[in-house]
Design a protein around this motif. Structure first.
Motif, PDB file in Angstrom:
ATOM      1  N   VAL A  14       0.839  -1.205   0.000  1.00 40.29           N
ATOM      2  CA  VAL A  14       0.000   0.000   0.000  1.00 40.29           C
ATOM      3  C   VAL A  14       0.873   1.254   0.000  1.00 40.29           C
ATOM      4  O   VAL A  14       0.619   2.210  -0.745  1.00 40.29           O
ATOM      5  CB  VAL A  14      -0.948  -0.009   1.212  1.00 40.29           C
ATOM      6  N   ALA A  15       1.915   1.259   0.838  1.00 45.44           N
ATOM      7  CA  ALA A  15       2.804   2.418   0.899  1.00 45.44           C
ATOM      8  C   ALA A  15       3.518   2.641  -0.435  1.00 45.44           C
ATOM      9  O   ALA A  15       3.666   3.776  -0.905  1.00 45.44           O
ATOM     10  CB  ALA A  15       3.827   2.235   2.025  1.00 45.44           C
ATOM     11  N   VAL A  50       1.702   6.790  -6.843  1.00 45.83           N
ATOM     12  CA  VAL A  50       0.660   7.760  -7.174  1.00 45.83           C
ATOM     13  C   VAL A  50       1.164   9.181  -6.928  1.00 45.83           C
ATOM     14  O   VAL A  50       0.966  10.085  -7.754  1.00 45.83           O
ATOM     15  CB  VAL A  50      -0.614   7.484  -6.347  1.00 45.83           C
ATOM     16  N   ARG A  51       1.832   9.373  -5.794  1.00 43.30           N
ATOM     17  CA  ARG A  51       2.349  10.706  -5.471  1.00 43.30           C
ATOM     18  C   ARG A  51       3.375  11.162  -6.514  1.00 43.30           C
ATOM     19  O   ARG A  51       3.333  12.303  -6.999  1.00 43.30           O
ATOM     20  CB  ARG A  51       2.988  10.681  -4.088  1.00 43.30           C
ATOM     21  N   TYR A 111       2.476   1.635  -3.444  1.00 45.28           N
ATOM     22  CA  TYR A 111       1.475   2.080  -4.413  1.00 45.28           C
ATOM     23  C   TYR A 111       1.200   3.575  -4.247  1.00 45.28           C
ATOM     24  O   TYR A 111       1.185   4.332  -5.229  1.00 45.28           O
ATOM     25  CB  TYR A 111       0.187   1.282  -4.232  1.00 45.28           C
ATOM     26  N   ASN A 112       0.988   3.999  -3.004  1.00 45.88           N
ATOM     27  CA  ASN A 112       0.722   5.418  -2.755  1.00 45.88           C
ATOM     28  C   ASN A 112       1.910   6.294  -3.148  1.00 45.88           C
ATOM     29  O   ASN A 112       1.743   7.422  -3.623  1.00 45.88           O
ATOM     30  CB  ASN A 112       0.369   5.636  -1.285  1.00 45.88           C
TER      31      ASN A 112
END
Length: 202
Positions: free
Chosen positions: A23-24, A30-31, A26-27
């Protein structure tokens, strides 16, 4: 607590850790993707400003050197190509480099006309173009830094596993590949005059 229970807890803990990392990561992708897109939008604003200045610059020079039609046509064609929509950063860079070379020839024409160089309108346009080129250069550095960070993460293990699974791909740099194009045309107006920008490479 039995050995089986401990083993299950260890497996669950590992799964939770992997999920948190996924999750980290992936985020983070995105950032970075959003940063690259935002940086490109800033460059696009300055490129549009550059393109908007050029017709006035051409008309100003044309008022003193109307016979240099070939140079004016080259600038107009290069501007039209650079203003075209739907270009990738690499394609846009190539178009802008052609425009830079055409502008260099335009300023070389202006060098032969002291009255033109002294005109307030020409000096104002020259200053605005120089300021715009500086902002494009700063925006390019910021954009390329974010692209480098994104691309490194896309290619590095194990983050490349998340990139592949969710479709995160390398971004294109906005830069000049041709060394001849990197060397922006330099126009000398003599010891007492301020140099023309020679349309610095973008």
């Amino acid at each position: 607590m039995t050995g089986i229970t401990i083993a299950l807890l260890v497996v669950v803990a590992i799964i939770v850790i992997v999920l948190i990392w996924a999750v980290a990561t992936y985020n983070g992708f995105v950032r970075l993707r959003n940063l690259v897109q935002e940086a490109w939008r800033q460059i696009d604003v300055e490129l549009n400003r550059r393109h908007d200045l050029i017709p006035n610059l051409v008309e100003t020079v044309k008022g003193y050197a109307a016979h240099e039609r070939g140079v004016f046509d080259d600038v107009s064609r290069a501007r039209a190509a650079a203003s075209g929509a739907g270009q990738s950063p690499a394609q846009q860079a190539a178009s802008e480099n052609v425009l830079t070379q055409a502008l260099g020839r335009l300023f070389a024409v202006a060098e032969a006309y002291p009255v033109l160089r002294a005109s307030e309108n020409f000096q104002q346009l020259q200053a605005e173009l120089t300021n715009t080129e500086d902002r494009i250069a700063a925006g390019r550095r910021f954009y390329n830094a974010n692209v480098r960070t994104l691309n490194t993460k896309v290619e590095s293990f194990p983050s490349n596993l998340i990139a592949g699974a969710f479709g995160f791909v390398r971004a294109e740099y906005f830069e000049t590949e041709d060394p001849a194009v990197r060397a922006a045309p330099q126009v000398s107006f003599g010891a007492g005059d301020a140099p023309a920008p020679g349309a610095p490479t973008v």
